[in-house]
Design a protein around this motif. Structure first.
Motif, PDB file in Angstrom:
ATOM      1  N   ASP A 135      50.813  28.899  68.893  1.00  0.00           N
ATOM      2  CA  ASP A 135      50.689  29.784  69.846  1.00  0.00           C
ATOM      3  C   ASP A 135      50.452  31.318  69.533  1.00  0.00           C
ATOM      4  O   ASP A 135      50.258  32.226  70.144  1.00  0.00           O
ATOM      5  CB  ASP A 135      51.967  29.825  70.825  1.00  0.00           C
ATOM      6  N   GLY A 136      50.228  31.324  68.060  1.00  0.00           N
ATOM      7  CA  GLY A 136      49.823  32.861  67.742  1.00  0.00           C
ATOM      8  C   GLY A 136      50.989  33.786  67.306  1.00  0.00           C
ATOM      9  O   GLY A 136      50.782  34.958  67.330  1.00  0.00           O
ATOM     10  N   ASN A 137      52.356  33.017  67.530  1.00  0.00           N
ATOM     11  CA  ASN A 137      53.599  33.961  67.481  1.00  0.00           C
ATOM     12  C   ASN A 137      53.815  33.775  65.948  1.00  0.00           C
ATOM     13  O   ASN A 137      53.974  33.040  65.280  1.00  0.00           O
ATOM     14  CB  ASN A 137      54.783  33.529  68.261  1.00  0.00           C
ATOM     15  N   PRO A 138      54.281  35.135  65.282  1.00  0.00           N
ATOM     16  CA  PRO A 138      54.583  35.134  63.882  1.00  0.00           C
ATOM     17  C   PRO A 138      55.811  34.662  63.675  1.00  0.00           C
ATOM     18  O   PRO A 138      56.664  34.994  64.488  1.00  0.00           O
ATOM     19  CB  PRO A 138      54.465  36.698  63.648  1.00  0.00           C
ATOM     20  N   ILE A 139      56.278  33.653  62.830  1.00  0.00           N
ATOM     21  CA  ILE A 139      57.554  32.891  62.880  1.00  0.00           C
ATOM     22  C   ILE A 139      58.002  33.401  61.461  1.00  0.00           C
ATOM     23  O   ILE A 139      57.049  33.107  60.418  1.00  0.00           O
ATOM     24  CB  ILE A 139      57.319  31.504  62.756  1.00  0.00           C
ATOM     25  N   SER A 140      59.380  33.943  61.236  1.00  0.00           N
ATOM     26  CA  SER A 140      59.434  34.141  59.608  1.00  0.00           C
ATOM     27  C   SER A 140      60.524  33.375  59.174  1.00  0.00           C
ATOM     28  O   SER A 140      61.519  32.862  60.170  1.00  0.00           O
ATOM     29  CB  SER A 140      59.739  35.455  59.650  1.00  0.00           C
ATOM     30  N   SER A 141      60.474  32.866  57.901  1.00  0.00           N
ATOM     31  CA  SER A 141      61.649  32.013  57.455  1.00  0.00           C
ATOM     32  C   SER A 141      63.089  32.601  57.476  1.00  0.00           C
ATOM     33  O   SER A 141      63.899  31.988  57.758  1.00  0.00           O
ATOM     34  CB  SER A 141      61.162  31.584  55.988  1.00  0.00           C
ATOM     35  N   ALA A 142      62.922  33.964  57.259  1.00  0.00           N
ATOM     36  CA  ALA A 142      64.194  34.567  57.392  1.00  0.00           C
ATOM     37  C   ALA A 142      64.716  34.721  58.600  1.00  0.00           C
ATOM     38  O   ALA A 142      65.937  34.635  58.707  1.00  0.00           O
ATOM     39  CB  ALA A 142      64.094  36.129  56.806  1.00  0.00           C
ATOM     40  N   GLY A 143      64.006  34.809  59.686  1.00  0.00           N
ATOM     41  CA  GLY A 143      64.379  34.717  60.971  1.00  0.00           C
ATOM     42  C   GLY A 143      64.931  33.471  61.411  1.00  0.00           C
ATOM     43  O   GLY A 143      66.229  33.164  62.009  1.00  0.00           O
ATOM     44  N   LEU A 144      64.591  32.294  60.893  1.00  0.00           N
ATOM     45  CA  LEU A 144      64.853  30.961  61.094  1.00  0.00           C
ATOM     46  C   LEU A 144      66.269  30.621  60.154  1.00  0.00           C
ATOM     47  O   LEU A 144      67.218  30.133  60.805  1.00  0.00           O
ATOM     48  CB  LEU A 144      64.037  29.814  60.808  1.00  0.00           C
ATOM     49  N   LEU A 145      66.357  31.142  59.078  1.00  0.00           N
ATOM     50  CA  LEU A 145      67.462  31.031  58.079  1.00  0.00           C
ATOM     51  C   LEU A 145      68.627  31.807  58.609  1.00  0.00           C
ATOM     52  O   LEU A 145      69.663  31.409  58.125  1.00  0.00           O
ATOM     53  CB  LEU A 145      67.154  31.249  56.865  1.00  0.00           C
ATOM     54  N   ALA A 146      68.311  32.818  59.205  1.00  0.00           N
ATOM     55  CA  ALA A 146      69.569  33.670  59.828  1.00  0.00           C
ATOM     56  C   ALA A 146      70.394  32.664  60.723  1.00  0.00           C
ATOM     57  O   ALA A 146      71.616  32.949  60.969  1.00  0.00           O
ATOM     58  CB  ALA A 146      69.007  34.967  60.344  1.00  0.00           C
ATOM     59  N   LYS A 147      69.580  31.491  61.557  1.00  0.00           N
ATOM     60  CA  LYS A 147      70.283  31.047  62.473  1.00  0.00           C
ATOM     61  C   LYS A 147      71.133  29.421  61.928  1.00  0.00           C
ATOM     62  O   LYS A 147      71.903  29.163  62.343  1.00  0.00           O
ATOM     63  CB  LYS A 147      69.316  30.375  63.349  1.00  0.00           C
ATOM     64  N   GLY A 148      70.377  29.098  60.765  1.00  0.00           N
ATOM     65  CA  GLY A 148      70.964  27.930  60.074  1.00  0.00           C
ATOM     66  C   GLY A 148      70.106  27.501  58.900  1.00  0.00           C
ATOM     67  O   GLY A 148      68.861  28.034  58.757  1.00  0.00           O
ATOM     68  N   PRO A 149      70.141  25.974  58.406  1.00  0.00           N
ATOM     69  CA  PRO A 149      69.412  25.735  57.373  1.00  0.00           C
ATOM     70  C   PRO A 149      68.147  25.385  57.967  1.00  0.00           C
ATOM     71  O   PRO A 149      67.876  25.326  59.278  1.00  0.00           O
ATOM     72  CB  PRO A 149      70.227  24.333  56.908  1.00  0.00           C
ATOM     73  N   LEU A 150      66.944  25.410  57.016  1.00  0.00           N
ATOM     74  CA  LEU A 150      65.549  25.178  57.703  1.00  0.00           C
ATOM     75  C   LEU A 150      65.082  23.968  56.793  1.00  0.00           C
ATOM     76  O   LEU A 150      64.945  23.593  55.714  1.00  0.00           O
ATOM     77  CB  LEU A 150      64.964  26.166  57.355  1.00  0.00           C
ATOM     78  N   VAL A 151      64.370  22.951  57.903  1.00  0.00           N
ATOM     79  CA  VAL A 151      63.604  21.705  57.205  1.00  0.00           C
ATOM     80  C   VAL A 151      62.228  22.210  57.288  1.00  0.00           C
ATOM     81  O   VAL A 151      61.947  22.647  58.476  1.00  0.00           O
ATOM     82  CB  VAL A 151      63.955  20.826  58.058  1.00  0.00           C
ATOM     83  N   ILE A 152      61.624  22.319  56.155  1.00  0.00           N
ATOM     84  CA  ILE A 152      60.006  22.444  56.046  1.00  0.00           C
ATOM     85  C   ILE A 152      59.302  21.255  55.625  1.00  0.00           C
ATOM     86  O   ILE A 152      59.624  20.603  54.767  1.00  0.00           O
ATOM     87  CB  ILE A 152      59.724  23.663  55.212  1.00  0.00           C
ATOM     88  N   THR A 153      58.200  20.969  56.553  1.00  0.00           N
ATOM     89  CA  THR A 153      57.329  19.805  56.184  1.00  0.00           C
ATOM     90  C   THR A 153      56.166  20.396  56.059  1.00  0.00           C
ATOM     91  O   THR A 153      55.547  21.024  56.747  1.00  0.00           O
ATOM     92  CB  THR A 153      57.500  18.703  57.306  1.00  0.00           C
ATOM     93  N   PHE A 154      55.446  19.949  54.680  1.00  0.00           N
ATOM     94  CA  PHE A 154      53.913  20.505  54.690  1.00  0.00           C
ATOM     95  C   PHE A 154      53.284  19.011  54.913  1.00  0.00           C
ATOM     96  O   PHE A 154      53.551  18.078  54.085  1.00  0.00           O
ATOM     97  CB  PHE A 154      53.744  21.011  53.121  1.00  0.00           C
ATOM     98  N   PHE A 155      52.141  19.286  55.522  1.00  0.00           N
ATOM     99  CA  PHE A 155      51.249  18.307  56.048  1.00  0.00           C
ATOM    100  C   PHE A 155      49.941  18.925  55.736  1.00  0.00           C
ATOM    101  O   PHE A 155      49.735  19.915  55.913  1.00  0.00           O
ATOM    102  CB  PHE A 155      51.612  17.519  57.277  1.00  0.00           C
ATOM    103  N   ARG A 156      48.946  17.947  55.705  1.00  0.00           N
ATOM    104  CA  ARG A 156      47.459  18.144  55.406  1.00  0.00           C
ATOM    105  C   ARG A 156      46.732  18.679  56.498  1.00  0.00           C
ATOM    106  O   ARG A 156      45.842  19.700  56.463  1.00  0.00           O
ATOM    107  CB  ARG A 156      46.799  17.153  54.859  1.00  0.00           C
ATOM    108  N   GLY A 157      46.999  18.042  57.839  1.00  0.00           N
ATOM    109  CA  GLY A 157      46.260  18.663  58.964  1.00  0.00           C
ATOM    110  C   GLY A 157      46.160  17.585  60.106  1.00  0.00           C
ATOM    111  O   GLY A 157      46.810  16.502  59.619  1.00  0.00           O
ATOM    112  N   HIS A 158      45.406  17.648  61.122  1.00  0.00           N
ATOM    113  CA  HIS A 158      45.477  16.802  62.171  1.00  0.00           C
ATOM    114  C   HIS A 158      44.619  15.583  61.722  1.00  0.00           C
ATOM    115  O   HIS A 158      44.553  14.432  62.702  1.00  0.00           O
ATOM    116  CB  HIS A 158      45.044  17.520  63.498  1.00  0.00           C
TER     117      HIS A 158
END
Lengths: 132, 87
Positions: free
Chosen positions: B63-86
């Motif tokens: 949606d064009g909103n900036p999302i920071s890893s630090a902001g998410l990690l302040a709330k809890g652990p973070l699962v990150i999945t890298f994928f190639r595309g649609h």
């Protein structure tokens, strides 16, 4: 398929106090399309120029013969990713703890192999039980 | 059915060469070659691994909103999945 499977596991991930994000190099409009189509409850982030994938050291350059093949399929990576370099991230799933340390890493050069979301959930479970 | 079973089923169907994909044998061989070369390059072994520090980042969401890893990690652990595309 992987995103759908992760969506199914999302309530459990959130129950454990964790968040989930997906990262791909393609432009926002493509991310928006999949997000809508699969009705995802987590964000898909656009990694322009694969900068974050580079930092995780996941980036590879497609050999020319594969470039040709993908173009025949209509997979126009240059348009999708907004860059001429035909580069992709290796599929990977990470769990990062609140101290910024990677607690689980799953990287596979074979894109047809992915870890089960249930494995991710059980790793998170262990992690939340034994912090630090 | 597990995710891997679904992926395996799709792969088997695709590699059968039959409908709906009708993938030519040469296509399948090319894809195998690319995967094998990437595997042999050992690149995956150089990726960040368990115990490494995760790089901090801020990226735009769908949606064009900036999302920071630090902001998410302040709330809890973070699962990150890298994928190639649609595609």
């Amino acid at each position: 398929m992987e995103l759908e499977a992760l969506q199914t596991a999302l309530p459990e991930i959130q129950r454990l106090g964790a968040n989930l994000i997906a990262i791909a190099p393609e432009l926002e409009k493509y991310g928006r399309a999949i997000h809508r189509r699969l009705n995802l409850g987590f964000d898909i982030l656009t990694d322009r120029g694969l900068q974050v994938a580079e930092q995780f050291r996941l980036v590879y350059v497609l050999p020319d013969y594969l470039k040709t093949l993908y173009s025949q399929f209509g997979s126009k990576l240059d348009e999708f990713n907004g860059e001429d370099a035909y580069r992709l991230p290796m599929p990977a799933r990470y769990i990062v703890d609140q101290q910024n340390v990677i607690r689980s890493a799953n990287v596979n050069p074979d894109y047809t192999i992915r870890p089960e979301p249930s494995e991710t959930v059980s790793t998170l479970e262990k992690l939340t039980k034994t912090p630090g | 059915m597990t995710l891997q079973q679904k992926l395996d089923d799709f792969k088997a169907k695709f590699e059968s060469g039959g409908p709906p994909y009708n993938a030519p044998k040469s296509t399948i061989e090319t894809m195998h070659r690319a995967t094998e070369e990437l595997r042999r390059s050992g690149l995956a072994e150089h990726a960040l691994k368990t115990g490494d520090r995760a790089p901090a980042f801020t990226l735009n969401s769908q949606d064009g909103n900036p999302i920071s890893s630090a902001g998410l990690l302040a709330k809890g652990p973070l699962v990150i999945t890298f994928f190639r595309g649609h595609w």
